[in-house]
Design a protein around this motif. Sequence first.
Motif, PDB file in Angstrom:
ATOM      1  N   CYS A 118       4.243 -81.137  31.509  1.00 22.50           N
ATOM      2  CA  CYS A 118       2.754 -80.811  31.823  1.00 22.50           C
ATOM      3  C   CYS A 118       2.050 -81.192  30.590  1.00 22.50           C
ATOM      4  CB  CYS A 118       2.773 -79.315  32.167  1.00 22.50           C
ATOM      5  SG  CYS A 118       3.521 -79.220  33.656  1.00 22.50           S
TER       6      CYS A 118
ATOM      7  N   LEU B 177       1.798 -79.524  27.903  1.00 20.54           N
ATOM      8  CA  LEU B 177       1.528 -78.293  27.041  1.00 20.54           C
ATOM      9  C   LEU B 177       1.944 -78.264  25.686  1.00 20.54           C
ATOM     10  CD1 LEU B 177       1.814 -75.908  30.107  1.00 20.54           C
ATOM     11  CD2 LEU B 177      -0.547 -76.557  28.943  1.00 20.54           C
TER      12      LEU B 177
ATOM     13  N   TYR C  10     -10.999 -73.334  38.950  1.00 23.57           N
ATOM     14  CA  TYR C  10     -10.232 -74.637  38.627  1.00 23.57           C
ATOM     15  C   TYR C  10     -10.495 -76.007  39.338  1.00 23.57           C
ATOM     16  CZ  TYR C  10      -6.849 -71.829  35.983  1.00 23.57           C
ATOM     17  OH  TYR C  10      -6.184 -71.006  34.945  1.00 23.57           O
TER      18      TYR C  10
ATOM     19  N   ALA D 263      -3.079 -76.008  31.426  1.00 22.83           N
ATOM     20  CA  ALA D 263      -2.611 -77.265  32.253  1.00 22.83           C
ATOM     21  C   ALA D 263      -3.572 -78.195  32.838  1.00 22.83           C
ATOM     22  CB  ALA D 263      -1.564 -76.821  33.063  1.00 22.83           C
ATOM     23  N   THR D 264      -4.716 -77.782  32.860  1.00 22.12           N
ATOM     24  CA  THR D 264      -5.986 -78.456  33.213  1.00 22.12           C
ATOM     25  C   THR D 264      -6.392 -79.525  32.324  1.00 22.12           C
ATOM     26  OG1 THR D 264      -7.823 -77.015  32.482  1.00 22.12           O
ATOM     27  CG2 THR D 264      -6.692 -76.482  34.758  1.00 22.12           C
ATOM     28  N   PRO D 265      -7.006 -80.482  33.050  1.00 19.46           N
ATOM     29  CA  PRO D 265      -7.507 -81.636  32.172  1.00 19.46           C
ATOM     30  C   PRO D 265      -8.666 -81.529  31.213  1.00 19.46           C
ATOM     31  CG  PRO D 265      -7.949 -82.118  34.365  1.00 19.46           C
ATOM     32  CD  PRO D 265      -7.363 -81.021  34.380  1.00 19.46           C
ATOM     33  N   ILE D 266      -8.492 -80.111  30.323  1.00 12.92           N
ATOM     34  CA  ILE D 266      -9.532 -80.091  29.280  1.00 12.92           C
ATOM     35  C   ILE D 266      -8.861 -80.270  27.910  1.00 12.92           C
ATOM     36  CG2 ILE D 266     -10.931 -78.484  30.647  1.00 12.92           C
ATOM     37  CD1 ILE D 266      -9.238 -76.148  29.339  1.00 12.92           C
TER      38      ILE D 266
ATOM     39  N   LEU E   2      -4.561 -86.184  29.362  1.00 12.05           N
ATOM     40  CA  LEU E   2      -5.518 -85.779  30.296  1.00 12.05           C
ATOM     41  C   LEU E   2      -5.057 -86.392  31.602  1.00 12.05           C
ATOM     42  CD1 LEU E   2      -8.906 -85.765  28.242  1.00 12.05           C
ATOM     43  CD2 LEU E   2      -7.584 -83.828  29.014  1.00 12.05           C
TER      44      LEU E   2
ATOM     45  N   LEU F  41     -12.933 -77.393  37.023  1.00  7.79           N
ATOM     46  CA  LEU F  41     -12.146 -78.031  35.653  1.00  7.79           C
ATOM     47  C   LEU F  41     -11.309 -79.493  35.952  1.00  7.79           C
ATOM     48  CD1 LEU F  41     -10.574 -74.974  33.988  1.00  7.79           C
ATOM     49  CD2 LEU F  41     -12.573 -76.313  33.034  1.00  7.79           C
ATOM     50  N   TYR F  42     -10.913 -79.318  37.354  1.00  9.38           N
ATOM     51  CA  TYR F  42     -10.342 -80.605  37.766  1.00  9.38           C
ATOM     52  C   TYR F  42     -11.240 -81.808  38.521  1.00  9.38           C
ATOM     53  CZ  TYR F  42      -5.588 -78.779  37.423  1.00  9.38           C
ATOM     54  OH  TYR F  42      -4.238 -78.201  36.979  1.00  9.38           O
TER      55      TYR F  42
ATOM     56  N   LEU G  27       0.285 -77.131  38.192  1.00 12.30           N
ATOM     57  CA  LEU G  27       1.328 -76.133  37.653  1.00 12.30           C
ATOM     58  C   LEU G  27       1.267 -74.801  38.206  1.00 12.30           C
ATOM     59  CD1 LEU G  27       3.776 -75.357  35.214  1.00 12.30           C
ATOM     60  CD2 LEU G  27       1.710 -74.892  33.685  1.00 12.30           C
TER      61      LEU G  27
ATOM     62  N   ARG H 224      -2.352 -84.583  33.310  1.00 12.19           N
ATOM     63  CA  ARG H 224      -2.802 -83.191  33.412  1.00 12.19           C
ATOM     64  C   ARG H 224      -3.905 -83.446  34.868  1.00 12.19           C
ATOM     65  NH1 ARG H 224      -2.926 -81.737  27.994  1.00 12.19           N
ATOM     66  NH2 ARG H 224      -5.600 -81.640  27.760  1.00 12.19           N
ATOM     67  N   LYS H 225      -4.416 -84.270  35.005  1.00  9.62           N
ATOM     68  CA  LYS H 225      -5.209 -84.451  36.256  1.00  9.62           C
ATOM     69  C   LYS H 225      -4.627 -84.607  37.588  1.00  9.62           C
ATOM     70  CE  LYS H 225      -9.843 -86.306  36.886  1.00  9.62           C
ATOM     71  NZ  LYS H 225     -10.636 -87.327  36.591  1.00  9.62           N
TER      72      LYS H 225
ATOM     73  N   ILE I 190      -1.237 -83.752  38.051  1.00 18.19           N
ATOM     74  CA  ILE I 190      -0.230 -82.635  38.234  1.00 18.19           C
ATOM     75  C   ILE I 190      -0.896 -81.104  38.581  1.00 18.19           C
ATOM     76  CG2 ILE I 190       1.436 -83.931  36.871  1.00 18.19           C
ATOM     77  CD1 ILE I 190       0.915 -81.334  34.597  1.00 18.19           C
TER      78      ILE I 190
END
Lengths: 306, 245
Positions: free
Chosen positions: A48, A50, A100, B98-101, A72, A103-104, A80, A75-76, A78
Amino acid sequence: MIDVENLTKKFNEVTAVEGITFHINEGEVFGFLGPNGAGKTTTVRMLCCLISKTTGEARIADYEVGNTADSLKIRKMIGLVPDNVGLYNQLSVYENLDFYGKLYECTEKSRKENIEHFLKMLGLWEKKDVAAGTLSKGMKQKLAIARALIHEPKVLFMDEPTANLDPEASKTVRDFILDLKKENRTIFLNTHNLDEAQRICDRIGILKTRLLTIGTPEQLKESLRGVRTEIQLAQVNDAIVSAVKKLTSHKVEVSDNKLIIDVGNTDEDNPAIIEAIVSAGGRIQLVTELSPTLEDVYLKMVKEIK
Amino acid sequence: MRISKAWIIAAKDLRIFRRNKTVLRLVILFPLIVSIGLPMVIHFAGPNHGGIALSRLPTLLNAFSFFFIIGAAYLPTFIASYSLVGEKVEKSLEPLLATPITDSELLLGKSIASFLPSIVALYIGAAIFMLLNDLFTHQTLGYYYFPNWTMGIILLLVAPLAAILSVEMSVIISSRTTDVRAAQLLGGLIAPPFVAIYVVSEIGSITLNTNNLFIIAAVILLVDVILFFISTKTFQREEILTKWT
């Protein structure tokens, strides 16, 4: 969809994951089994983006894990569900998902539609205005799943999604995972619930720092086939047991009037054992090849590495 | 870095902050006490009541204005500690990361959420402070003391720099703390140096004129830059996930 080759993660001197290699196909439910501290969560965190990998390669779709530019993008695409749900307890169910969704980079329209869709699917729509902190454990877990799906990811990572849930809530989550599979989403499931893995995973990998084995549940069980033979007798006595023990160096268990014998090669060993029992005066009622469970495979693998 | 992403995080934190009565009260209480309490001191212990000498009044008003710098250094620690350690306590960092930031977007979002309410509360407090003091001292001084350059420099330069310092300190402290109260208490350690400057000005060792305020601003700016590098190094996702939690 997911390609991992020789992936290793070290935290200073401690090796959490060592040289694991596997491939997960698109639309597959892949289960990662292993005891606590086996490196399951570390693997998910690496995939992921991370935490960084120490060595090795990993790709999700066309993107390289560990490449800053690709992180990025990965992460876009997937979602979690971590082992701790990590919700904002003071925000409502809807607000948690909406945050969220933003953010996505979901549009307002798709955010609204997806929030409604997933909350209804998981039976949480009626609770949309309730503070997340007031939900039950099972509901929180469902909300965490909805959160991971809000942007409709192609790949979903789930870390112990049914841990600490009651049987009913666990079943709902499992059924939901199977529904997601029908939508051709790739699911990476960390679990130590063997029954769950057997029920919903297409393939399973057993991890204990290193990847011990990988295959479909049937293939894994197949790997132990013929190893144990159960013989039901009219009556077991010492003479019969010692006659069998003379033939094999493997373990012989006696349970009621049953002998459970670890055998090397069924074709060669079983006739010899039967002959010895009959010669010792035993009356055989039934001979069964014990079909191993996933638990047998798991315990054998994990014990061997000890 | 995308400011829009940072703003999404800040907006979420501000929403949570509005629902946290304890933090909200603390952020409102300090400017309120300073903005009403200190003008009352000027009013009841001022030249009109035979207290403070008329010649000392401008120095005292400047010194009291310094409380807004102390506030700027102190208030953001309440919100920043809650915002950063709060994520740690609720274990919400992993799904968030885990977000695209990017790490810097997250850090900026958290900083905005801590900086904005503190500065807004201080500015409102400062407006009340200036208004009441002008009301109480206008006749004695024969002119409106506020607004003036000193207050301008304090509010537009020194206070924002002190608030940034506070946020950066909170980021560093949060990386080593798992308890919101402990983080707030440790964050409070930022206030004593500013209180010391105030005390020194009160006993007349330094004057809080524009020149000295520029020097103070320059020193804070230097510390801000140093802490920026330390806090950005601390605020990296692997560090956060493996050492913060």
